[in-house]
Design a protein around this motif. Structure first.
Motif, PDB file in Angstrom:
ATOM      1  N   ALA A 272       0.786  -1.139  -0.127  1.00  0.00           N
ATOM      2  CA  ALA A 272      -0.053   0.126  -0.093  1.00  0.00           C
ATOM      3  C   ALA A 272       0.748   1.134  -0.232  1.00  0.00           C
ATOM      4  CB  ALA A 272      -0.748  -0.021   1.343  1.00  0.00           C
ATOM      5  N   LYS A 273       2.038   1.343   0.722  1.00  0.00           N
ATOM      6  CA  LYS A 273       2.767   2.588   0.797  1.00  0.00           C
ATOM      7  C   LYS A 273       3.516   2.717  -0.446  1.00  0.00           C
ATOM      8  CE  LYS A 273       3.921   2.144   5.782  1.00  0.00           C
ATOM      9  NZ  LYS A 273       4.785   1.503   6.722  1.00  0.00           N
ATOM     10  N   MET A 274       3.890   1.236  -0.966  1.00  0.00           N
ATOM     11  CA  MET A 274       4.711   1.512  -2.573  1.00  0.00           C
ATOM     12  C   MET A 274       3.511   2.162  -3.588  1.00  0.00           C
ATOM     13  SD  MET A 274       6.837  -1.886  -3.310  1.00  0.00           S
ATOM     14  CE  MET A 274       6.722  -1.825  -4.853  1.00  0.00           C
ATOM     15  N   LEU A 275       2.287   1.940  -3.290  1.00  0.00           N
ATOM     16  CA  LEU A 275       1.452   2.123  -4.476  1.00  0.00           C
ATOM     17  C   LEU A 275       1.270   3.780  -4.162  1.00  0.00           C
ATOM     18  CD1 LEU A 275       0.055   0.288  -6.126  1.00  0.00           C
ATOM     19  CD2 LEU A 275      -1.882   0.594  -4.664  1.00  0.00           C
ATOM     20  N   LEU A 276       1.436   4.214  -2.936  1.00  0.00           N
ATOM     21  CA  LEU A 276       1.324   5.444  -2.579  1.00  0.00           C
ATOM     22  C   LEU A 276       2.504   6.465  -3.146  1.00  0.00           C
ATOM     23  CD1 LEU A 276       0.175   6.245   1.069  1.00  0.00           C
ATOM     24  CD2 LEU A 276      -1.034   6.927  -1.107  1.00  0.00           C
ATOM     25  N   VAL A 277       3.714   5.730  -3.281  1.00  0.00           N
ATOM     26  CA  VAL A 277       4.697   6.687  -3.688  1.00  0.00           C
ATOM     27  C   VAL A 277       4.703   6.442  -5.140  1.00  0.00           C
ATOM     28  CG1 VAL A 277       7.042   6.335  -4.049  1.00  0.00           C
ATOM     29  CG2 VAL A 277       6.179   5.870  -1.978  1.00  0.00           C
ATOM     30  N   THR A 278       4.070   5.373  -5.935  1.00  0.00           N
ATOM     31  CA  THR A 278       3.953   5.383  -7.180  1.00  0.00           C
ATOM     32  C   THR A 278       3.111   6.458  -7.870  1.00  0.00           C
ATOM     33  OG1 THR A 278       4.381   3.052  -7.120  1.00  0.00           O
ATOM     34  CG2 THR A 278       3.608   3.785  -9.217  1.00  0.00           C
TER      35      THR A 278
END
Lengths: 321, 146
Positions: A272-278
């Motif tokens: 979920a955090k990775m998705l936010l960064v993307t």
């Protein structure tokens, strides 16, 4: 037998190893294209699978089956080797990221430096990949890629060192562990370093406003101009893996890594955090326009490097450290 | 339909080549790529380099000067490759067909898969033409697409 062979093999090949990372690469490219399209009031890929989620996979498969052209005048060895290296290097670096739980598949004290080295090595291979084709567009594109690296490499390194100073560890897993133990995200203590790292990652990924090496309106396809077929497929896969690497690294260093929130498993929190960064990358990509190479270099040296040094100074003075 | 053919018909990348037209068709083609029509829905992306492209969108009558360049760009594209001729000029040469410097339509120089008539054709017509090409790709029996 099960503990020593099967489980490590599954971890390296399937989860959180090669198969998982390739799936993430295609998924993040889809997220990126879809977000940019929505910001531009378009739909983006729509008819390839549900909501076009298979689009990056279809592109990859199509490129794999195309004719493999080696133009006359290229340095054959480098031309064949470069796409393999460009997709293998980010994959190697991704093994150092702790996706699920406190420690990564491979970790040792100092793997942060290995990641920095791999980031530099990717640009070096990009330079060789363009230079060996002797096409004028590729040569301009690759020299721009190398020149751009001179601008963003130092602030990027300094921004990665910030969390390491804070945690007192030079390993990405160690930094993630420190954030979990203390229950705080580095981004709250060092917002400046986070902003610098995001900016430099945009440059590393060759996203707008730093897509100078592949500026399509000026130099056709940039350093990729002469690559077609399966070589282009590997180059695109390498770029997607780099996107996964960039977002995973920012998550691990600044956003608390794979911590467990309530009963949600740590891997889902991390994704979920990775998705936010993307999403942040895509947003910046969609709202900016391309800079010129001179603006980019002078901007990096005039503002980013001093800001990165100020961030390190602040940590040394005990503010946010 | 096999998975290879599926992937090919879902991801046609365009390269645009003007062989000496009046720019009318080019503007219509660019309009088809804008957010209003959004051909990325079908996986269509405009590529700059012929090495990356699958479909060549040709506009304008083929002039004597551009003939060699057209052939060279076509040869630089990797197989399987397709050609869409857009506009009356690219079909036959239209009003310029009898000029001393014009060699006529695209089909005399390179094999053309789909013709889109009109002077200039509307963006909807161009998208329809490319959709017909995708249908042709899906239904072709041989597996090299030609």
């Amino acid at each position: 037998m099960l503990d020593t062979v099967v489980i490590p093999l599954v971890m390296f090949l399937i989860f959180p190893g090669v198969a998982f990372l390739l799936a993430m690469a295609f998924f993040l490219e889809w997220i990126d294209r879809k977000t940019v399209a929505r910001i531009q009031r378009r739909y983006g890929p729509l008819h390839t699978g549900p909501s076009g989620i298979l689009q990056p996979f279809a592109d990859f498969l199509k490129l794999l089956q195309k004719e493999d052209i080696i133009p006359t005048g290229v340095d054959k060895k480098v031309f064949i080797l470069a796409p393999i290296l460009i997709s293998a290097l980010p994959l190697t670096a991704l093994f150092l990221i702790p996706f699920a739980g406190p420690s990564a598949l491979v970790w040792f004290e100092g793997d942060l430096f290995l990641i920095m080295f791999i980031f530099t090595l990717i640009v070096l291979v990009v330079f060789l990949a363009g230079y060996c084709t002797t096409s004028r567009f590729s040569v301009i594109g690759s020299s721009r890629a190398a020149l751009q690296m001179l601008g963003y490499e130092i602030p990027m390194g300094l921004a990665m060192i910030g969390p390491a100073l804070l945690a007192g560890s030079l390993s990405i897993s160690g930094i993630g562990q420190w954030q979990m133990d203390n229950g705080i995200w580095t981004v709250l203590l060092q917002p400046l370093g986070f902003a610098i790292l995001v900016t430099c990652m945009l440059a590393e990924l060759e996203f707008v406003p730093f897509d100078i090496p592949e500026a399509e309106t000026e130099i056709v396809g940039g350093w990729r101009t002469e690559y077609g077929g399966r070589k282009l497929a590997l180059l695109k896969l390498g770029h997607d893996l780099e996107l996964v690497l960039a977002s995973a690294l920012i998550t691990a260093l600044y956003l608390g890594g794979a911590q467990q929130i309530w009963i949600i498993p740590s891997i889902f929190v991390f994704l979920a955090k990775m998705l936010l960064v993307t999403l942040l990358f895509s947003l910046l990509r969609a709202v900016f326009a391309r800079m010129s190479i001179a603006q980019m270099l002078s901007g990096m040296w005039k503002y980013m490097v001093p800001l990165a040094i100020i961030q390190i100074l602040l940590i040394q003075l005990g503010i946010g450290g | 339909m096999g998975i290879l053919k599926w992937s090919r018909s879902k991801s046609p990348w365009l390269i645009h080549f003007n062989t000496g037209g009046c720019n009318g068709c080019d503007i219509e083609l660019l309009a088809a790529l804008t957010p209003k029509y959004d051909v990325e829905r079908f996986g269509i992306v405009l590529e700059g380099s012929p090495r990356h492209a699958d479909v060549m969108a040709v506009t304008g009558p083929v002039t004597r000067q551009v003939r060699k360049r057209l052939r060279r760009i076509y040869d630089q594209m990797p197989e399987p490759k397709f050609v869409v001729a857009i506009g009356s000029c690219a079909l036959t040469g239209a009003p310029f067909g009898d000029c001393y410097n014009v060699l006529g339509g695209t089909e005399k120089q390179i094999p053309v898969d789909v013709y889109v008539p009109g002077c200039p054709p509307r963006p909807e017509a161009i998208i329809d033409g490319i959709a017909k090409l995708l249908g042709k790709m899906e239904s072709s029996d041989d597996d090299d697409g030609e």
